[in-house]
Scaffold this active site. Structure first.
Site, PDB file in Angstrom:
ATOM      1  CE  LYS A 158      -1.942  -1.301   3.785  1.00 11.36           C
ATOM      2  NZ  LYS A 158      -2.799  -1.493   4.978  1.00 11.36           N
ATOM      3  CB  THR A 192      -6.879   8.636   6.125  1.00 11.40           C
ATOM      4  OG1 THR A 192      -5.910   9.206   7.033  1.00 11.40           O
ATOM      5  CG2 THR A 192      -7.042   9.549   4.911  1.00 11.40           C
ATOM      6  N   GLY A 215      -8.428   4.230   9.930  1.00 16.80           N
ATOM      7  CA  GLY A 215      -9.000   2.917   9.652  1.00 16.80           C
ATOM      8  C   GLY A 215      -8.948   2.482   8.212  1.00 16.80           C
ATOM      9  CB  THR A 216      -7.395   3.841   5.110  1.00 18.95           C
ATOM     10  OG1 THR A 216      -6.138   4.109   5.749  1.00 18.95           O
ATOM     11  CG2 THR A 216      -8.166   5.135   4.970  1.00 18.95           C
ATOM     12  N   GLY A 217      -6.506   1.112   6.511  1.00 19.93           N
ATOM     13  CA  GLY A 217      -5.864  -0.196   6.363  1.00 19.93           C
ATOM     14  C   GLY A 217      -6.770  -1.335   6.774  1.00 19.93           C
ATOM     15  CB  CYS A 218      -9.004  -1.764   9.718  1.00 17.76           C
ATOM     16  SG  CYS A 218      -7.840  -1.343  11.023  1.00 17.76           S
TER      17      CYS A 218
END
Length: 266
Positions: free
Chosen positions: A173, A205, A207-210
């Site tokens: 990412k 942004t 929590g974008t990874g979760c």
């Protein structure tokens, strides 16, 4: 129609923007069924993590075992696994025939460590080889690959290094990279697929990874090929960022409910 059962093993976010809360919202928004094994409780908001309370390893295993024995799962997603005993507990209950999507959560957006340093080697030696897909951000990828990432070529090289640890695929990412265009790389043994989109200038942004990892897990649980699951997940995250409500004084949450239409209620 609800399709695709996803078991999420991750920490709880009291602010609702990341962790288990974001995972459940994401799976639901994409038409899947979310189940959970909570690995830790956190006290946090958009300004950062202020406290962490771990869940005993035996209780993590009990949560997983009861869900899997009764309901079953089409995909499993891991997030915050704060130490080696937690990683080993999850692996002990992991079904062999269900794809694992591992988001190697190491540090919160505000800088609070979420993975004990001693557990990095356990994650590399035990969790990553069990995963069908690993989704590191660039700081996480640097730790896993053992070298700095300054550009797209470094991203692919790091992805290859992580792939060599035994996972089926790596989604590198590029959100931490600077530039007007955000690039993600899906690295597999067959080659590298490149995804790009204009960067959205926003602080919301959290929590974008979760969210991205859970969206991919939902796609796989619904029978989508990996490339298609990644592509849809990226579109969903992008739309959720664009619709972010602006809550909080720090890194605010996304609008996970962008697919929900209350007007359909009779």
């Amino acid at each position: 129609m609800m399709q695709g059962k996803v078991l999420i093993c991750a920490g709880s976010d009291s602010g609702g923007g990341a962790g288990i809360q974001a995972d459940i919202k994401t799976v639901t928004a994409l038409g899947g069924y979310a189940m959970t094994a909570i690995t830790a409780l956190t006290a946090q908001n958009t300004l950062g993590v202020q406290g962490v309370m771990p869940v005993p390893a035996d209780f993590i295993r009990q949560q997983m075992r009861l869900v899997l024995d009764d309901i079953g799962a089409d995909a499993i997603k891991t997030g915050m696994l704060q130490d080696s005993p937690t990683i080993e507990a999850v692996l002990a209950e992991l079904p062999r025939d269900v794809p694992l999507i591992a988001d190697p959560v190491m540090v919160a957006k505000g800088g609070h460590p979420l993975l004990h340093p001693e557990a990095i080697e356990t994650l590399k030696a035990r969790l990553i080889p069990a995963a069908a897909l690993v989704t590191p951000n660039l700081p996480e990828a640097e730790l896993l690959a053992g070298h700095a990432i300054a550009g797209e070529a470094d991203m692919e090289r790091a992805g290859r290094s992580i792939l060599a640890l035994g996972t089926g695929a790596v989604l590198m990412k590029g959100g931490h990279m600077e530039g007007a265009v955000l690039v993600d790389l899906l690295v597999t043994a067959a080659g590298t697929a490149r995804f790009e989109a204009p960067r959205i200038d926003t602080r919301h942004t959290h929590g974008t990874g979760c969210t991205l990892a859970s969206a991919i897990a939902t796609g796989l649980a619904q029978g989508m090929p990996l490339h298609d699951a990644v592509a849809r997940a990226r579109r969903y995250v992008r739309a959720a960022i664009q619709a972010a409500p602006g809550y909080g004084h720090g890194h605010g949450p996304l609008d996970h409910s962008i697919t929900v239409d209350p007007s359909r209620i009779p």
